[in-house]
Structure formats: structure tokens, C-alpha cells
Design a protein around this motif. Structure first.
Motif, PDB file in Angstrom:
ATOM      1  N   LYS A  78      39.450  39.275  34.649  1.00 25.03           N
ATOM      2  CA  LYS A  78      38.286  39.824  35.354  1.00 25.03           C
ATOM      3  C   LYS A  78      38.701  40.084  36.796  1.00 25.03           C
ATOM      4  O   LYS A  78      39.319  39.234  37.435  1.00 25.03           O
ATOM      5  CB  LYS A  78      37.124  38.822  35.307  1.00 25.03           C
ATOM      6  N   ILE A  79      38.339  41.271  37.302  1.00 26.25           N
ATOM      7  CA  ILE A  79      38.738  41.676  38.642  1.00 26.25           C
ATOM      8  C   ILE A  79      37.505  42.123  39.412  1.00 26.25           C
ATOM      9  O   ILE A  79      36.752  42.976  38.940  1.00 26.25           O
ATOM     10  CB  ILE A  79      39.760  42.830  38.582  1.00 26.25           C
ATOM     11  N   LEU A  80      37.306  41.542  40.586  1.00 27.95           N
ATOM     12  CA  LEU A  80      36.191  41.945  41.436  1.00 27.95           C
ATOM     13  C   LEU A  80      36.560  43.222  42.168  1.00 27.95           C
ATOM     14  O   LEU A  80      37.724  43.444  42.499  1.00 27.95           O
ATOM     15  CB  LEU A  80      35.871  40.852  42.449  1.00 27.95           C
ATOM     16  N   GLY A  81      35.553  44.071  42.411  1.00 29.68           N
ATOM     17  CA  GLY A  81      35.798  45.332  43.088  1.00 29.68           C
ATOM     18  C   GLY A  81      34.832  45.574  44.219  1.00 29.68           C
ATOM     19  O   GLY A  81      33.925  44.792  44.465  1.00 29.68           O
ATOM     20  N   LYS A  82      35.056  46.680  44.894  1.00 27.42           N
ATOM     21  CA  LYS A  82      34.179  47.113  45.989  1.00 27.42           C
ATOM     22  C   LYS A  82      33.821  48.572  45.766  1.00 27.42           C
ATOM     23  O   LYS A  82      34.640  49.376  45.341  1.00 27.42           O
ATOM     24  CB  LYS A  82      34.893  47.003  47.338  1.00 27.42           C
ATOM     25  N   MET A  83      32.585  48.908  46.093  1.00 31.84           N
ATOM     26  CA  MET A  83      32.186  50.311  46.095  1.00 31.84           C
ATOM     27  C   MET A  83      32.662  50.902  47.410  1.00 31.84           C
ATOM     28  O   MET A  83      32.458  50.309  48.473  1.00 31.84           O
ATOM     29  CB  MET A  83      30.678  50.474  45.979  1.00 31.84           C
ATOM     30  N   VAL A  84      33.338  52.034  47.340  1.00 27.64           N
ATOM     31  CA  VAL A  84      33.840  52.692  48.532  1.00 27.64           C
ATOM     32  C   VAL A  84      33.430  54.160  48.499  1.00 27.64           C
ATOM     33  O   VAL A  84      33.095  54.698  47.450  1.00 27.64           O
ATOM     34  CB  VAL A  84      35.385  52.570  48.649  1.00 27.64           C
TER      35      VAL A  84
END
Length: 197
Positions: A117-123
Motif C-alpha cells: 500500500k502506497i500513500l499519495g498526494k493530489m497534485v
């Protein structure tokens, strides 16, 4: 009537010896994430909620930077696929991707039997909103099996360098914050506040 508690005043306080606890050690239900498990890939509800009008996406990989991007697109664009259910209430869709997962696992030296599982960011980049995920910052889980062979839960697994620490020392953590891994993008927090470099 409530009495205010006294706050102890300290002349000096040193962060020496303290570590900033890694975010991966906490639950992240409301933050965008992508999961690879059992030859499937899927995003969580947070991704869908932040892009309520998006039905189709493309996945992009930067092999050198070890980054993955989820880019919204139109249905008729080449290599697009639906990331959510097509009927009823929008739910994340698990997409089978045996070859992609095998190639990604080989590139990242992942164990294909584990869940990642990998956390992401909205860009925002080039007037597009997208999600960016750092493939080197994963949460790993190994399936625990009963004697019958049925899966009975998951056990978190940490990289060897994390075993004897909670996180980075405070000063090292501050230095790392100054290096923005999302160079060239505007990063949006969960509450929609923009953080710029």
C-alpha cells in the motif's frame, strides 16, 4: 466552572534523541492510496472522493524516480481503464494486472506474495489534477495463513532499516522536508489547502 491547567514553562528544550514517527505507522483511511495485492491494483475511496467526476485513468511510471502517477483521462484514450464501479454507488475497482504487477515487483524488488500500500498526494501539473505515489515509501503486509491454508489476516512488514527506529531524528526530518519530492507540482493537502515549495 472549569479551571485552566497550568502549562509548565521550560527555558530550553532539545530535540536531541527524538525521532519523528513515520507516517506509515499510522492508519490513513482518508488519504489517497494505491494498493497492489494478489496481481491486482486498486485505489481507495479517498482517491475517488477527491475526483468525483473521474471514471477512467491511465497509470504512468517513472522508473528512475520510482514514482507512479494516476492520471484522469477520457474513456477513448489509449491505455485508459475504469478505476471505479460502473453501476450504483462509486466504489474502487480491483483491476487484475498480472504482467504489470510482475514487472513492478521486479523493478522494486517486492515479494509478489505480499500486499503493498502506497500513500499519495493530489497534485496539479500542466493544469491537470493527478495523484503521485512514491514507490519507495510502501506499507508491506504478509498474509497469515491458518493450517487449513485459508488466509487469516495480514502482518505488517517493515524494511530492515526501520526495525530499530520509529523514524528519522528531528533535524534529519527537517532537512528532508526541505527536499520536495514532488518538484514542479502544487501539492494539495486532504483539506484542500495548497502547499507550495
Amino acid at each position: 466552572m472549569k479551571t485552566a491547567e497550568k502549562t509548565e514553562q521550560k527555558e530550553t528544550f532539545s530535540y536531541d534523541g527524538y525521532q519523528v514517527v513515520r507516517g506509515e505507522f499510522f492508519a490513513h483511511t482518508f488519504e489517497p492510496s494505491i494498493t497492489f495485492n494478489d496481481n491486482k491494483v486498486y485505489v481507495n475511496m479517498a482517491c475517488l472522493k477527491q475526483m468525483p467526476m473521474v471514471e477512467y485513468i491511465q497509470i504512468l511510471i517513472n522508473q528512475q524516480a520510482k514514482k507512479l502517477v494516476v492520471r484522469p483521462c477520457k474513456e477513448d484514450e489509449k491505455d485508459s481503464f475504469r478505476w471505479c464501479s460502473s453501476t450504483g454507488r462509486r466504489r474502487p475497482k480491483q483491476i487484475t494486472c498480472r504482467i504489470f504487477y510482475a514487472k513492478l515487483a521486479e523493478m522494486m524488488q517486492w515479494n509478489p506474495a505480499y500486499r503493498y500500500k502506497i500513500l499519495g498526494k493530489m497534485v496539479t501539473a500542466n493544469s491537470e489534477q493527478l495523484y503521485i505515489f512514491d514507490l519507495t515509501a510502501t506499507e508491506m503486509y504478509r498474509r497469515i495463513r491458518q493450517e487449513s491454508g485459508r488466509a487469516n489476516g495480514r502482518m505488517p512488514i517493515f524494511p530492515a532499516e526501520w526495525q530499530d527506529q520509529f523514524g528519522l531524528p528531528v533535524n534529519e526530518h527537517r532537512k528532508q522536508l526541505k527536499i520536495n519530492i514532488f518538484d514542479g507540482y502544487t501539492v494539495f493537502g486532504i483539506k484542500g489547502t495548497a502547499m507550495e515549495r
